[in-house]
Design a protein around this motif. Structure first.
Motif, PDB file in Angstrom:
ATOM      1  N   TYR A 230       1.029  -1.589  -0.004  1.00 38.56           N
ATOM      2  CA  TYR A 230       0.140   0.074  -0.196  1.00 38.56           C
ATOM      3  C   TYR A 230       0.531   1.003   0.114  1.00 38.56           C
ATOM      4  CZ  TYR A 230      -4.156  -2.368   1.102  1.00 38.56           C
ATOM      5  OH  TYR A 230      -5.607  -3.334   1.664  1.00 38.56           O
ATOM      6  N   ILE A 231       1.880   1.304   0.873  1.00 34.91           N
ATOM      7  CA  ILE A 231       2.853   1.912   0.870  1.00 34.91           C
ATOM      8  C   ILE A 231       3.473   2.657  -0.556  1.00 34.91           C
ATOM      9  CG2 ILE A 231       4.840   2.814   2.190  1.00 34.91           C
ATOM     10  CD1 ILE A 231       2.803   3.243   4.572  1.00 34.91           C
ATOM     11  N   GLU A 232       3.975   1.293  -0.265  1.00 41.31           N
ATOM     12  CA  GLU A 232       5.141   1.313  -0.948  1.00 41.31           C
ATOM     13  C   GLU A 232       4.510   2.252  -3.100  1.00 41.31           C
ATOM     14  OE1 GLU A 232       5.753  -3.041  -3.506  1.00 41.31           O
ATOM     15  OE2 GLU A 232       6.443  -2.185  -5.219  1.00 41.31           O
ATOM     16  N   GLU A 233       3.278   1.120  -3.280  1.00 41.94           N
ATOM     17  CA  GLU A 233       2.601   1.832  -4.830  1.00 41.94           C
ATOM     18  C   GLU A 233       2.483   3.461  -3.928  1.00 41.94           C
ATOM     19  OE1 GLU A 233      -0.310  -0.197  -5.873  1.00 41.94           O
ATOM     20  OE2 GLU A 233       0.743  -2.091  -6.322  1.00 41.94           O
ATOM     21  N   CYS A 234       1.883   4.104  -3.223  1.00 38.36           N
ATOM     22  CA  CYS A 234       1.855   5.605  -3.189  1.00 38.36           C
ATOM     23  C   CYS A 234       3.034   6.162  -3.533  1.00 38.36           C
ATOM     24  CB  CYS A 234       0.756   5.401  -1.880  1.00 38.36           C
ATOM     25  SG  CYS A 234      -0.848   5.071  -1.855  1.00 38.36           S
ATOM     26  N   ILE A 235       4.184   5.536  -3.181  1.00 38.14           N
ATOM     27  CA  ILE A 235       5.417   6.648  -2.511  1.00 38.14           C
ATOM     28  C   ILE A 235       6.674   6.613  -3.603  1.00 38.14           C
ATOM     29  CG2 ILE A 235       5.455   7.131   0.288  1.00 38.14           C
ATOM     30  CD1 ILE A 235       7.660   5.029   0.227  1.00 38.14           C
ATOM     31  N   GLN A 245      10.424  -0.635  -7.171  1.00 34.36           N
ATOM     32  CA  GLN A 245      10.735   0.586  -7.424  1.00 34.36           C
ATOM     33  C   GLN A 245      11.748   0.674  -5.760  1.00 34.36           C
ATOM     34  OE1 GLN A 245       9.062   4.450  -8.727  1.00 34.36           O
ATOM     35  NE2 GLN A 245       8.658   2.722 -10.628  1.00 34.36           N
ATOM     36  N   THR A 246      11.210   0.049  -4.921  1.00 32.53           N
ATOM     37  CA  THR A 246      11.341  -0.752  -3.486  1.00 32.53           C
ATOM     38  C   THR A 246      12.005  -2.545  -4.047  1.00 32.53           C
ATOM     39  OG1 THR A 246       9.182  -0.711  -3.103  1.00 32.53           O
ATOM     40  CG2 THR A 246       9.731   0.385  -2.848  1.00 32.53           C
ATOM     41  N   GLN A 247      12.894  -2.959  -2.771  1.00 34.56           N
ATOM     42  CA  GLN A 247      13.448  -3.900  -3.162  1.00 34.56           C
ATOM     43  C   GLN A 247      12.583  -4.722  -2.038  1.00 34.56           C
ATOM     44  OE1 GLN A 247      17.130  -4.107  -2.635  1.00 34.56           O
ATOM     45  NE2 GLN A 247      17.254  -6.697  -2.303  1.00 34.56           N
ATOM     46  N   PRO A 274       9.657  -5.998   4.846  1.00 35.29           N
ATOM     47  CA  PRO A 274      10.376  -4.814   4.790  1.00 35.29           C
ATOM     48  C   PRO A 274      10.814  -4.591   3.447  1.00 35.29           C
ATOM     49  CG  PRO A 274      11.587  -5.618   5.982  1.00 35.29           C
ATOM     50  CD  PRO A 274      10.879  -6.685   5.654  1.00 35.29           C
ATOM     51  N   LEU A 275       9.948  -2.765   3.034  1.00 37.86           N
ATOM     52  CA  LEU A 275      10.320  -2.697   2.068  1.00 37.86           C
ATOM     53  C   LEU A 275      11.934  -1.643   1.872  1.00 37.86           C
ATOM     54  CD1 LEU A 275       7.664  -0.188   1.362  1.00 37.86           C
ATOM     55  CD2 LEU A 275       7.851  -3.300   0.021  1.00 37.86           C
ATOM     56  N   LEU A 276      13.154  -2.182   1.205  1.00 38.88           N
ATOM     57  CA  LEU A 276      14.719  -1.337   1.125  1.00 38.88           C
ATOM     58  C   LEU A 276      14.436  -0.383   0.110  1.00 38.88           C
ATOM     59  CD1 LEU A 276      16.523  -4.487   1.688  1.00 38.88           C
ATOM     60  CD2 LEU A 276      15.613  -2.864   3.620  1.00 38.88           C
ATOM     61  N   VAL A 277      14.554   1.268   0.454  1.00 36.77           N
ATOM     62  CA  VAL A 277      14.980   1.939  -0.785  1.00 36.77           C
ATOM     63  C   VAL A 277      16.250   2.749  -0.293  1.00 36.77           C
ATOM     64  CG1 VAL A 277      12.573   2.510  -1.053  1.00 36.77           C
ATOM     65  CG2 VAL A 277      13.592   3.609   0.415  1.00 36.77           C
TER      66      VAL A 277
END
Lengths: 514, 76, 386, 371
Positions: A230-235, A245-247, A274-277
């Motif tokens: 949810y967060i990934e797609e929004c940011i 665009q996030t790992q 978790p997402l890695l950016v």
């Protein structure tokens, strides 16, 4: 945990509620709680009287450890010798906070108190004082740290992240024991109030990255966050791109390595991944084990992965292009056997490839979704069996089954599975191009993808760095993995560039070579 | 063929309109962009309708071939 | 942005179609082209095709297939295009030239000239200019009737001749890069022979025999097998060759197997029309009937000298044959033009005559016998020197 | 317009590919026809001349390193002349990109896609070019950076595999065979290829480390020449000038000569498609410049909304510019070189004018002081 109490007020800032102070009146507050939590039978509002003081306890059943609460808190409050008077009671509880549980805090804002209840904390409010005691005795059922399921390694740690954010953060803290490791917590979601924690190492990570991420998350007004995506797609900076665009990782060691490279980790409560950016495309082709095995082997395997990345993207299209446009590229003997096996296939090569590819993708999807008990029957093997039958029935040709199987297997070789999804997706348009224009179409497709990828940025970092733009110093860990003693500097495209990450104080013991 | 061109131009018209709106450009920009698009459209259509339209190559050849021949001597 | 891009690509694709697409099973792959002379100045073009539908996988090589897995089709026409378009009309599949590997021209046709055949090969974008050109006696298309005992298709046999350098691997490119169309081309022979593979029945058999010489894209003559070997030496394409020499001691034969060889042609520094040919070769001894002591360095040196002489003779015979036909098939003229362009320009116009009258060769052969093989002296020689 | 950043390394790699692209692919036949064995000499002389061009161009650009040529040009020439020149450039870049596109269309359709109409190939490539130009010059140069290594690998493997087919005996001809007219005519037609280095004056504001530009261009010319010369030498050694000048695309035939141990019979579609990315880069740059000039003429904030419209014009122009490839060839051989000299001479004209103006200004300033 003491670390989080420090960030506590930030939670308040981030919650969208207005503050509400209802003063010292007990009944007003009691009524407020009762109306707020109307029809929520799992929220208990318990009343008791001690030292002639009425006090209310509000908590969420099943989210608090009632045993400890009874033993450590309630027992003392109601015991006759605890306080001599109402004033003494307030002094002991609210001023000194001499309750024998950790991290208690005082709030006056009733909205915040209600939020705390929903987080699984216990609220005690007293008649005659506007302050309320918050006791974090949150305890609920959670999964234990278990072995990795998706990113398996032969050599390396086995533990994987779980759904609970606190546990996940602990897993990282256990690996990086430095005060520079920061964990900033935000709350996202109007209803879910999900905790999102940004972890980074101060001094290694670029400041702008953190402000950028925080700004993007703070702009979010979303009902709920049930998963990190949810967060990934929004940011994301390029929301329409098929490229991730996030790992994502389920491994604490990968997250820790990312932190040490100067990247940031985004924990979302309830998400074991978790997402890695930021991320570059090459990171999806690196697996955790690359750094645990010897570098020669790793370098070889990496090159293999790059090859299979191309295979997975282009192999069917290449086959279509060659068989329908450039048969002179195939050796005559092979050509004749291919032609022989295609002889009674009614479809053109493109259609044939589409049939097989779609069948394969369908089987793969079915393999994931089928209940475990029957899932074993369907799998890649199933695809091959069906392929065999299809060949015998004359629907597809044997070479096509080989091509599709190799392509399918190749896509499993890519460690970053979200990139593998992208590649699987992009395969189809390229197949159409190849079926229309041959190798020329294939090239056009590749150029289009390439331009897009060159254009892409993940949180300010070019997606193809360090190759475009070229940073030769950072190539040590891209196509090959240089030995650890050679990678003395951190990769400059993400973190703070001018810092050493490794210095060997004494010169390495001379190898006994002759 | 003309259909394809019309479709293509309809598409880019929508696309650029959305782009310019999103970036909230001036009215003038809108005018310029769509005028150029219109000219481009008419040129594309013209190349199909009038098969023997004079091409710029003819002009360049007319102007420069004599010069080049003087310099190089008669090649071919 | 991304989706829009893809949409645009898709829309063009959907609106159009697949123009140049030919499925692999809708193609008839030409593996060999045979050109014969026909009546009224026309030519007869024969194309050899494999038949993949008779080669269902699993039964490859099995005798279960109903017939030969190859076929040939002939049509006549004024040009090759005309002939093959006639063929195309009758074939259910599209003729695909990409796999053509050999072009065989009948002797009759070759004598008339092969310029227009080469023109077709050079112009067709799919047809490579590095396939092999060969000349066959009689009808060229009969070659296709040979029984392919070792390969699947007859044309593959002929192709292997050039690949293994049994005969010259002359390509259209070799022809086209010359200025005068003088070239030397391998010559095939045909015959009938009882073959064990065909249950002892008589069958067609094809071999190589000498070379055909061309002048101005026309065949002007033919040289025999022995001169042909010399031509291979001169064209620097000797491989798997053997040289048989006579032992100086007892006049019995000794065979040498050539492992490596290299030929270099240079115009002589002093005289304008003399060329130096340097041949270096390395051999093993493959057979010896003689009693000469092969462990003695002096003897080996002697043998080397004899072998050098042998090679020298072959080369000069081939050269003489080409001189007799005024065909500069070894392209000495080209060497002259590279090294002494001024002299070349002066004689360019009447080079055939100059070639015939003035050109001389200095042949220097440098041959080394490297190893004696798996044995030193023949077993019957017991201690010669004891 | 926000200035994008192009590093010197990107410029170097891009220019090498730029020089390499069409000269080797489309012009080899004609050049070898004119200059035979002197081709190598011709290429060297042309490269040298390109260096002189580059020197003057950079000298001009360096006077106002952070401004666009379109903007400062009117300080040098009167506005209307400047606009005229810029219009000239706009047309010429668009025309050249269309011309290269047309050559490419003919090539692809001729060799691989027999039944496909030109407009499909042109439209597809035109779209890719438009998308590239839309995403800006930075993307273009980064793309080149990545593609360079691919192309280098393809070219090197090509040369390695073809090596054994060559007739090395021919090398002597490079030393002995010369013709004065051949050298002159060849040089005359080849210089414009390298002279396209004047595009620098348009992309100068984007560059980083501007003081190193001359050095970069010098190296680009040297390395580009090396790459081109290797290809030409191989062509001549393999086919000889006679055959090479008769084949439409000698480069293609050379690639076709490769057969790797019967594994893959003809690698040519593969290698050619890698090579054709260089053509795409060349078209993209020229197209981008023409779009940029138009955008600057109308004082637009960015060039983006114009790309697709102009790409349509480019594709239509490429289809319409001549009937058949014979007309195209005669255009190329008879007038293209001279036409290019006019286009490429303009920056030098500006430089002269600017120097003159400065000189006069200085003089008058001195005079004023003296008075």
């Amino acid at each position: 945990m003491p670390i989080f109490s420090k960030n506590k007020h930030k939670t308040v800032q981030n919650s969208a509620h207005e503050q509400l102070f209802l003063g010292e009146d007990y009944d007003v507050r009691l009524k407020w709680f009762k109306t707020t939590f109307q029809n929520s039978d799992d929220i208990t509002v318990h009343e008791l009287t001690t030292n002639q003081t009425r006090c209310g306890i509000v908590f969420l059943q099943g989210m608090v450890d009632q045993q400890i609460f009874d033993d450590q808190v309630l027992k003392y409050i109601v015991s006759p010798g605890f306080a001599s008077s109402r004033k003494d009671l307030f002094h002991k509880i609210l001023d000194l906070q001499s309750i024998s549980t950790m991290c208690t805090s005082i709030v006056a804002d009733i909205q915040e108190a209600a939020d705390s209840v929903l987080e699984g904390k216990i609220i005690i409010f007293f008649e005659g004082d506007s302050r309320m005691l918050v006791i974090p005795l949150t305890s609920f059922e959670k999964r234990a740290v278990s072995e990795t399921t998706n990113e398996n390694v032969i050599r390396g740690p086995r533990e994987a992240f779980v759904e609970d954010i606190q546990t996940n953060i602990t897993l990282i803290r256990r690996k990086i024991k430095s005060p520079d490791l920061k964990m900033e917590q935000l709350v996202v979601g109007r209803y879910t109030k999900t905790k999102v924690t940004i972890g980074y190492i101060q001094g290694v990570c670029k400041e702008e990255l953190i402000t950028d991420i925080k700004q993007r998350i703070n702009q979010l007004e979303i009902d709920g966050v049930l998963e990190g995506s949810y967060i990934e797609e929004c940011i994301e900076q390029f929301p329409l791109s098929p490229f991730p665009q996030t790992q994502k990782t389920e491994r604490p060691d990968v997250a820790a390595a990312a932190l040490l490279e100067g990247r940031a980790v985004l924990f979302v409560d309830g998400t074991p991944i978790p997402l890695l950016v930021p991320v570059t495309m090459y990171m999806f082709l690196q697996s955790a084990e690359d750094y645990y095995q010897r570098f020669f082997l790793t370098s070889f395997i990496r090159l293999l992965r790059y090859t299979y990345l191309l295979v997975s993207l282009l192999f069917p299209s290449f086959y279509i292009a060659i068989t329908t446009f450039h048969p002179e590229m195939i050796p005559t003997t092979l050509l004749i056997s291919v032609a022989a096996s295609r002889d009674n296939v009614p479809f053109p090569g493109l259609v044939e490839a589409f049939i097989m590819e779609l069948a394969f993708e369908g089987l793969r999807e079915a393999g994931i979704r089928t209940p475990k008990a029957i899932g074993q029957a369907i799998g890649v093997l199933g695809a091959l069996v069906i392929g065999q039958a299809a060949v015998q029935a004359g629907i597809v040709s044997a070479p096509m089954v080989i091509i599709v199987s190799i392509t399918g297997i190749a896509s499993f070789i890519i460690p970053g599975y979200d990139l593998a999804f992208t590649i699987r997706l992009l395969r189809f348009p390229i197949m159409i191009l190849a079926g229309t224009f041959g190798i020329f179409g294939l090239m056009i497709g590749c150029i289009l993808i390439y331009i897009h990828v060159v254009n892409l940025h993940s949180f300010g970092v070019p997606y193809l760095s360090p190759t475009a733009p070229l940073r030769p110093a950072d190539l040590k860990d891209v196509f090959i993995r240089a030995p650890w003693w050679f990678m003395k500097r951190r990769p400059s495209f993400v973190g703070d560039s001018n810092s050493n990450r490794l210095t060997i104080k004494k010169s390495r013991p001379e190898d006994d070579e002759d | 063929m003309i259909m394809i061109i019309i479709l293509f131009f309809l598409f880019i018209f929508g696309y650029e309109w959305a782009y310019l709106k999103k970036k909230s450009r001036k009215r003038r920009t809108f005018w310029i962009v769509f005028c150029i698009m219109g000219m481009s459209f008419s040129y594309c259509i013209a190349t199909i309708v009038f098969k023997n339209m004079p091409s710029p190559n003819t002009l360049i050849q007319f102007l420069f071939t004599p010069i080049q021949q003087k310099i190089l001597g008669k090649v071919d | 942005m991304r989706a829009l891009k893809w949409f645009m690509v898709m829309s063009t694709l959907l609106l159009t179609g697949c123009w140049s697409r030919v499925e692999i099973n809708d193609c008839a792959f030409v593996t060999a082209m045979y050109v014969d002379k026909s009546v009224k100045g026309q030519m007869e073009v024969t194309l050899a095709f494999p038949l993949p539908n008779r080669l269902v996988p699993g039964t490859v090589g099995g005798s279960a297939s109903p017939g030969n897995p190859y076929t040939q089709v002939s049509r006549t026409g004024k040009t090759i295009t005309e002939a093959y378009q006639k063929m195309q009309i009758d074939l259910p599949r599209r003729i695909s030239w990409g796999h053509t590997r050999i072009i065989v021209v009948s002797e009759e046709m070759a004598k008339e000239g092969i310029g227009h055949i080469l023109e077709f090969i050079a112009r067709d974008p799919k047809l490579n200019i590095n396939n092999a050109v060969l000349v066959a006696p009689g009808k060229a298309k009969d070659i296709e009737n040979l029984v392919p005992a070792f390969e699947r298709f007859p044309s593959e046999i002929v192709r292997e001749f050039t690949q293994e350098m049994v005969t010259l691997y002359t390509t259209p490119k070799d022809f086209l890069e010359t200025e005068n169309g003088d070239m030397i081309v391998g010559y095939l022979t045909k015959g009938k022979e009882k073959m064990v593979s065909e249950q002892g029945k008589e069958a067609m058999w094809v071999g190589t025999d000498g070379m055909a010489l061309f002048h101005d894209y026309k065949m002007v003559g033919k040289i025999g097998l022995k001169e042909g070997r010399g031509a291979l030496w001169l064209r620097n394409s000797i491989k798997n060759a053997s040289v048989s020499i006579i032992s100086p001691t007892d006049k019995k034969p000794i065979s040498l197997l050539i492992l490596r060889s290299k030929t270099k042609i240079r115009p002589s520094k002093n005289e304008p029309f003399t060329f130096d040919v340097y041949v270096t070769a390395e051999d093993d001894i493959s057979e010896s009937y003689s009693n000469i002591n092969l462990t003695n360095a002096k003897n080996i040196f002697q043998l080397e000298k004899i072998a050098e002489k042998e090679i020298k003779d072959r080369i000069s015979e081939a050269f003489k044959a080409s001189k007799g036909m005024k065909a500069d098939v070894f392209q000495f003229g080209a060497y002259l033009s590279w090294y002494k362009p001024k002299i070349w320009k002066a004689v360019k116009e009447d080079w055939p005559t100059v070639y015939h009258d003035k050109v001389k060769l200095n042949i220097h052969v440098d041959l080394h016998i490297k190893r004696p093989g798996a044995e030193n002296n023949p077993i019957w020689i017991k201690e010669i020197n004891s | 317009m926000k200035a994008a950043q192009i590093s010197q390394n990107q410029l170097l790699l891009f220019l090498i590919l730029y020089f390499y692209s069409t000269l080797v692919g489309f012009s080899a036949s004609n050049l070898i026809h004119i200059s035979q064995y002197d081709t190598i000499l011709v290429l060297c002389i042309s490269g040298l001349t390109a260096g002189i061009y580059a020197y003057f161009t950079i000298k001009l650009a360096n006077r106002r390193p952070n401004e666009f040529f379109f903007h400062y040009g009117k300080d040098i020439f009167p506005q209307w002349i400047h606009i005229l020149f810029m219009g000239f450039y706009f047309f010429s870049f668009l025309h050249t990109s269309a011309f290269v596109l047309r050559e490419y269309e003919d090539f692809i359709v001729q060799t691989y896609l027999g039944g496909t109409p030109n407009w499909a190939v042109g439209g597809l490539l035109g779209m890719v070019v438009a998308v590239t130009a839309r995403s800006g010059i930075q993307t273009l140069f980064r793309t080149a950076q990545g593609l360079f290594f691919l192309i280098l690998i393809a070219d090197v493997s090509n040369t390695i595999f073809i090596g054994k087919e060559l007739k090395w005996d021919r090398w002597m001809a490079f030393i002995t065979n010369h013709s004065g007219h051949g050298i002159f005519a060849g040089t005359y037609t080849t210089i414009p290829f390298f002279g396209e280095v004047i595009v620098l004056v348009f992309i100068f504001p984007y560059l980083t480390q501007k003081n190193k530009t001359l050095k970069t261009v010098f190296w680009a010319i040297v390395l580009g020449l090396l790459l081109i010369i290797v290809n030409f030498v191989f062509l001549l050694l393999l086919f000889g000038p006679n055959l090479a000048s008769h084949i439409t695309y000698p480069m293609l035939e050379m690639v076709r000569y490769i057969r790797i141990a019967d594994f893959i019979e003809n690698l040519d579609p593969f290698l050619i498609s890698i090579w054709s990315t260089t053509v795409y880069l060349k078209i993209s740059l020229l197209f981008f410049l023409s779009v940029q000039i138009l955008a600057q003429f109308f004082r637009l904030k960015d060039h983006r909304p114009l790309t697709f419209s102009l790409a349509a014009v480019m594709v239509a122009l490429s289809l319409q510019m001549s009937g058949g490839s014979a007309a195209l060839t005669s255009f190329y051989t008879n007038s293209w070189a001279t036409y290019s000299y006019f286009i490429e001479g303009i920056p030098i004209l500006y430089l002269l004018m600017d120097t003159l103006k400065r000189f006069i200004k200085k003089r008058s300033a001195k005079n004023n002081k003296g008075m």
